[in-house]
Motif scaffolding. Structure first.
Motif, PDB file in Angstrom:
ATOM      1  N   THR A  10       4.964  18.164  -1.792  1.00  0.00           N
ATOM      2  CA  THR A  10       5.291  16.809  -2.232  1.00  0.00           C
ATOM      3  C   THR A  10       4.136  15.842  -2.023  1.00  0.00           C
ATOM      4  OG1 THR A  10       7.648  17.146  -1.795  1.00  0.00           O
ATOM      5  CG2 THR A  10       6.864  14.869  -1.836  1.00  0.00           C
ATOM      6  N   ILE A  11       3.360  16.041  -0.967  1.00  0.00           N
ATOM      7  CA  ILE A  11       2.326  15.062  -0.602  1.00  0.00           C
ATOM      8  C   ILE A  11       1.338  14.801  -1.738  1.00  0.00           C
ATOM      9  CG2 ILE A  11       0.391  14.613   0.951  1.00  0.00           C
ATOM     10  CD1 ILE A  11       2.001  16.056   3.144  1.00  0.00           C
ATOM     11  N   PRO A  12       0.652  15.819  -2.282  1.00  0.00           N
ATOM     12  CA  PRO A  12      -0.273  15.516  -3.384  1.00  0.00           C
ATOM     13  C   PRO A  12       0.440  15.045  -4.640  1.00  0.00           C
ATOM     14  CG  PRO A  12      -0.083  17.885  -3.077  1.00  0.00           C
ATOM     15  CD  PRO A  12       0.616  17.253  -1.921  1.00  0.00           C
ATOM     16  N   LEU A  13       1.640  15.565  -4.895  1.00  0.00           N
ATOM     17  CA  LEU A  13       2.379  15.135  -6.083  1.00  0.00           C
ATOM     18  C   LEU A  13       2.764  13.667  -5.992  1.00  0.00           C
ATOM     19  CD1 LEU A  13       4.740  18.210  -6.656  1.00  0.00           C
ATOM     20  CD2 LEU A  13       2.639  17.641  -7.891  1.00  0.00           C
ATOM     21  N   LEU A  14       3.096  13.206  -4.791  1.00  0.00           N
ATOM     22  CA  LEU A  14       3.471  11.805  -4.605  1.00  0.00           C
ATOM     23  C   LEU A  14       2.279  10.881  -4.822  1.00  0.00           C
ATOM     24  CD1 LEU A  14       5.405   9.577  -3.760  1.00  0.00           C
ATOM     25  CD2 LEU A  14       4.959  10.171  -1.366  1.00  0.00           C
ATOM     26  N   LEU A  15       1.153  11.213  -4.202  1.00  0.00           N
ATOM     27  CA  LEU A  15      -0.037  10.378  -4.358  1.00  0.00           C
ATOM     28  C   LEU A  15      -0.487  10.313  -5.815  1.00  0.00           C
ATOM     29  CD1 LEU A  15      -2.144  11.373  -1.224  1.00  0.00           C
ATOM     30  CD2 LEU A  15      -1.601   9.034  -1.903  1.00  0.00           C
ATOM     31  N   ILE A  16      -0.606  11.476  -6.436  1.00  0.00           N
ATOM     32  CA  ILE A  16      -1.097  11.505  -7.815  1.00  0.00           C
ATOM     33  C   ILE A  16      -0.054  10.930  -8.766  1.00  0.00           C
ATOM     34  CG2 ILE A  16      -1.994  12.963  -9.653  1.00  0.00           C
ATOM     35  CD1 ILE A  16      -2.796  14.989  -7.491  1.00  0.00           C
ATOM     36  N   GLY A  17       1.216  11.294  -8.556  1.00  0.00           N
ATOM     37  CA  GLY A  17       2.267  10.840  -9.461  1.00  0.00           C
ATOM     38  C   GLY A  17       2.433   9.334  -9.467  1.00  0.00           C
ATOM     39  N   ALA A  18       2.325   8.699  -8.303  1.00  0.00           N
ATOM     40  CA  ALA A  18       2.438   7.238  -8.250  1.00  0.00           C
ATOM     41  C   ALA A  18       1.303   6.582  -9.033  1.00  0.00           C
ATOM     42  CB  ALA A  18       2.427   6.765  -6.797  1.00  0.00           C
ATOM     43  N   LEU A 143       0.932  11.882   3.956  1.00  0.00           N
ATOM     44  CA  LEU A 143       2.283  11.582   3.482  1.00  0.00           C
ATOM     45  C   LEU A 143       2.570  10.087   3.586  1.00  0.00           C
ATOM     46  CD1 LEU A 143       5.083  12.458   2.516  1.00  0.00           C
ATOM     47  CD2 LEU A 143       5.679  12.933   4.901  1.00  0.00           C
ATOM     48  N   LEU A 144       2.171   9.487   4.698  1.00  0.00           N
ATOM     49  CA  LEU A 144       2.358   8.041   4.856  1.00  0.00           C
ATOM     50  C   LEU A 144       1.551   7.265   3.817  1.00  0.00           C
ATOM     51  CD1 LEU A 144       2.315   7.607   8.749  1.00  0.00           C
ATOM     52  CD2 LEU A 144       4.284   7.706   7.215  1.00  0.00           C
ATOM     53  N   LEU A 145       0.348   7.750   3.518  1.00  0.00           N
ATOM     54  CA  LEU A 145      -0.453   7.103   2.475  1.00  0.00           C
ATOM     55  C   LEU A 145       0.258   7.168   1.124  1.00  0.00           C
ATOM     56  CD1 LEU A 145      -4.117   8.282   3.255  1.00  0.00           C
ATOM     57  CD2 LEU A 145      -3.192   5.969   3.462  1.00  0.00           C
ATOM     58  N   GLY A 146       0.884   8.304   0.833  1.00  0.00           N
ATOM     59  CA  GLY A 146       1.603   8.440  -0.429  1.00  0.00           C
ATOM     60  C   GLY A 146       2.782   7.490  -0.524  1.00  0.00           C
ATOM     61  N   ILE A 147       3.544   7.375   0.559  1.00  0.00           N
ATOM     62  CA  ILE A 147       4.685   6.452   0.567  1.00  0.00           C
ATOM     63  C   ILE A 147       4.204   5.016   0.408  1.00  0.00           C
ATOM     64  CG2 ILE A 147       6.574   5.558   1.974  1.00  0.00           C
ATOM     65  CD1 ILE A 147       6.768   8.352   3.248  1.00  0.00           C
ATOM     66  N   ALA A 148       3.144   4.665   1.143  1.00  0.00           N
ATOM     67  CA  ALA A 148       2.594   3.310   1.044  1.00  0.00           C
ATOM     68  C   ALA A 148       2.066   3.031  -0.359  1.00  0.00           C
ATOM     69  CB  ALA A 148       1.483   3.125   2.077  1.00  0.00           C
ATOM     70  N   ALA A 149       1.446   4.037  -0.983  1.00  0.00           N
ATOM     71  CA  ALA A 149       0.912   3.849  -2.332  1.00  0.00           C
ATOM     72  C   ALA A 149       2.033   3.597  -3.334  1.00  0.00           C
ATOM     73  CB  ALA A 149       0.104   5.077  -2.744  1.00  0.00           C
ATOM     74  N   ALA A 150       3.116   4.368  -3.242  1.00  0.00           N
ATOM     75  CA  ALA A 150       4.232   4.177  -4.169  1.00  0.00           C
ATOM     76  C   ALA A 150       4.852   2.789  -4.003  1.00  0.00           C
ATOM     77  CB  ALA A 150       5.282   5.265  -3.949  1.00  0.00           C
ATOM     78  N   LEU A 151       5.053   2.370  -2.757  1.00  0.00           N
ATOM     79  CA  LEU A 151       5.627   1.047  -2.509  1.00  0.00           C
ATOM     80  C   LEU A 151       4.668  -0.056  -2.952  1.00  0.00           C
ATOM     81  CD1 LEU A 151       7.147   1.667   1.044  1.00  0.00           C
ATOM     82  CD2 LEU A 151       8.406   1.399  -1.092  1.00  0.00           C
ATOM     83  N   GLY A 152       3.390   0.099  -2.612  1.00  0.00           N
ATOM     84  CA  GLY A 152       2.416  -0.928  -2.946  1.00  0.00           C
ATOM     85  C   GLY A 152       2.227  -1.096  -4.447  1.00  0.00           C
ATOM     86  N   LEU A 153       2.138   0.012  -5.167  1.00  0.00           N
ATOM     87  CA  LEU A 153       1.962  -0.077  -6.616  1.00  0.00           C
ATOM     88  C   LEU A 153       3.200  -0.655  -7.293  1.00  0.00           C
ATOM     89  CD1 LEU A 153       0.080   3.229  -7.527  1.00  0.00           C
ATOM     90  CD2 LEU A 153      -0.848   0.927  -7.302  1.00  0.00           C
ATOM     91  N   GLN A 154       4.381  -0.342  -6.756  1.00  0.00           N
ATOM     92  CA  GLN A 154       5.605  -0.914  -7.318  1.00  0.00           C
ATOM     93  C   GLN A 154       5.597  -2.435  -7.175  1.00  0.00           C
ATOM     94  OE1 GLN A 154       7.914   0.765  -8.905  1.00  0.00           O
ATOM     95  NE2 GLN A 154       9.621  -0.684  -9.055  1.00  0.00           N
ATOM     96  N   LEU A 155       5.228  -2.916  -5.997  1.00  0.00           N
ATOM     97  CA  LEU A 155       5.152  -4.361  -5.785  1.00  0.00           C
ATOM     98  C   LEU A 155       4.067  -4.985  -6.653  1.00  0.00           C
ATOM     99  CD1 LEU A 155       5.547  -4.545  -1.892  1.00  0.00           C
ATOM    100  CD2 LEU A 155       7.236  -5.181  -3.617  1.00  0.00           C
ATOM    101  N   LEU A 156       2.933  -4.314  -6.747  1.00  0.00           N
ATOM    102  CA  LEU A 156       1.829  -4.835  -7.544  1.00  0.00           C
ATOM    103  C   LEU A 156       2.208  -4.931  -9.016  1.00  0.00           C
ATOM    104  CD1 LEU A 156      -1.176  -5.696  -7.317  1.00  0.00           C
ATOM    105  CD2 LEU A 156      -1.782  -3.320  -7.808  1.00  0.00           C
ATOM    106  N   LEU A 157       2.961  -3.950  -9.487  1.00  0.00           N
ATOM    107  CA  LEU A 157       3.297  -3.888 -10.907  1.00  0.00           C
ATOM    108  C   LEU A 157       4.396  -4.866 -11.294  1.00  0.00           C
ATOM    109  CD1 LEU A 157       2.667  -2.401 -13.558  1.00  0.00           C
ATOM    110  CD2 LEU A 157       4.327  -0.656 -12.890  1.00  0.00           C
ATOM    111  N   PHE A 158       5.337  -5.122 -10.378  1.00  0.00           N
ATOM    112  CA  PHE A 158       6.509  -5.920 -10.745  1.00  0.00           C
ATOM    113  C   PHE A 158       6.634  -7.242  -9.990  1.00  0.00           C
ATOM    114  CE2 PHE A 158       7.665  -1.596 -11.947  1.00  0.00           C
ATOM    115  CZ  PHE A 158       8.157  -1.795 -13.225  1.00  0.00           C
ATOM    116  N   ARG A 159       5.683  -7.535  -9.102  1.00  0.00           N
ATOM    117  CA  ARG A 159       5.809  -8.766  -8.322  1.00  0.00           C
ATOM    118  C   ARG A 159       4.532  -9.605  -8.309  1.00  0.00           C
ATOM    119  NH1 ARG A 159      10.310  -7.648  -8.873  1.00  0.00           N
ATOM    120  NH2 ARG A 159      12.001  -7.449  -7.333  1.00  0.00           N
ATOM    121  N   THR A 160       3.566  -9.282  -9.150  1.00  0.00           N
ATOM    122  CA  THR A 160       2.313 -10.037  -9.151  1.00  0.00           C
ATOM    123  C   THR A 160       1.910 -10.388 -10.584  1.00  0.00           C
ATOM    124  OG1 THR A 160       0.877  -8.084  -9.323  1.00  0.00           O
ATOM    125  CG2 THR A 160       1.544  -8.779  -7.100  1.00  0.00           C
TER     126      THR A 160
END
Length: 295
Positions: A10-18, A143-160
């Motif tokens: 899941t780790i590489p898939l999460l980072l790349i997929g986000a 794994l923590l980087l992947g979770i942070a990336a998904a959350l951060g990009l979501q906020l960046l895309l829909f809140r900025t």
């Protein structure tokens, strides 16, 4: 097959997929995440093998690996913006260039001193090895980087405001031009972020699992291509990669279980993933049509 194996996939898939979910939403169809992952692995290996070890080693590995992935993706974006080159073709060809670069490095100048006939580098020093959860291969910092990336990009895309411009460009390029948005800059920025995350995934694989640079097929089991399906399932929402990445991780881990238990080829996973993608495309096409039943 256990949760640890699913987590490892899941780790590489999460980072790349986000990152791909963002790029696809903007309209930059990055098919070169596999090559960007390998570029990240090369950058991380360079720091681990040739720079003095210390507490700065792992952060520097992630910075250089992510940076190389970003540059590799940004090159394709620049070619599109400057010359109108199709990024699907350029990023796909870039995968092959990096593949042979890694083969050259592990068979030539970076080949380990004590590996004899095998094609890989010397083992990374302890300062260049990521910590894991117990006896598993789950390297939790990545794994923590992947979770942070998904959350951060979501906020960046829909809140900025930047995310608002990205969404306009992806949904209606003509409207973006009418509003005076700088489409080239927006595409380049999305490509850089996407490539950076793929590069981080490459560092995680070599520093968290293999602990050395190996042949490309041993570094990644096609994570860059499987992550395209992760992003497709996420429907342009990086946060949803937190759900779709484990789903594809489960399929990949299941392929290992089938190979061991039933002596089936691992590539049966590609068949399952392909059928899943075809089903999604078919469902989307049907959802856009109205069925009328007549007697």
């Amino acid at each position: 097959m256990g949760l640890a194996e699913v987590g490892r996939r899941t780790i590489p898939l999460l980072l790349i997929g986000a990152g791909l979910a963002l790029a696809f939403r903007v309209g930059f169809f990055n098919i070169g995440a596999e090559g960007q992952l390998l570029m990240g692995a090369v950058g991380g290996a360079y720091v681990a093998l040739f720079l003095p070890p210390g507490p700065w080693t792992l952060p520097l590995m992630f910075l250089l690996g992510g940076g190389l992935g970003a540059v590799w993706s940004g090159l394709a974006a620049w070619l599109r913006v400057r010359f109108g080159a199709n990024e699907i073709l350029t990023t796909l060809m870039q995968n092959y260039l990096v593949y042979y670069l890694v083969v050259y490095l592990v068979a030539g100048p970076w080949k380990g001193q004590m590996v004899f006939g095998f094609l890989y580098t010397d083992r990374f020093p302890p300062e260049a090895q990521l910590p894991r959860l117990g006896d598993t291969l789950v390297h939790w910092p990545t794994l923590l980087l992947g979770i942070a990336a998904a959350l951060g990009l979501q906020l960046l895309l829909f809140r900025t405001p930047l995310g608002f411009e990205w969404r306009i460009l992806g949904e209606n390029p003509e409207a973006a031009r009418y509003l005076g948005l700088k489409g080239g800059r927006l595409i380049l920025l999305a490509a850089l972020l996407s490539g950076f995350l793929a590069g981080l995934a490459g560092v995680g694989e070599v520093a968290g699992i293999h602990l050395r640079l190996l042949e490309p097929a041993q570094i990644s089991l096609g994570y860059g291509f499987t992550a395209i399906l992760v992003a497709w399932l996420a429907r342009g929402r990086p946060l949803w990669a937190l759900l779709t990445a484990p789903l594809l991780g489960l399929i990949l881990a299941g392929g290992d279980a089938l190979k061991l238990a039933l002596s089936m080829p691992f590539r049966v996973v590609d068949v399952v993933a392909g059928l899943l993608l075809l089903s999604l495309i078919g469902a989307e096409a049907l959802s856009q049509r109205r069925l009328v039943w007549r007697r």
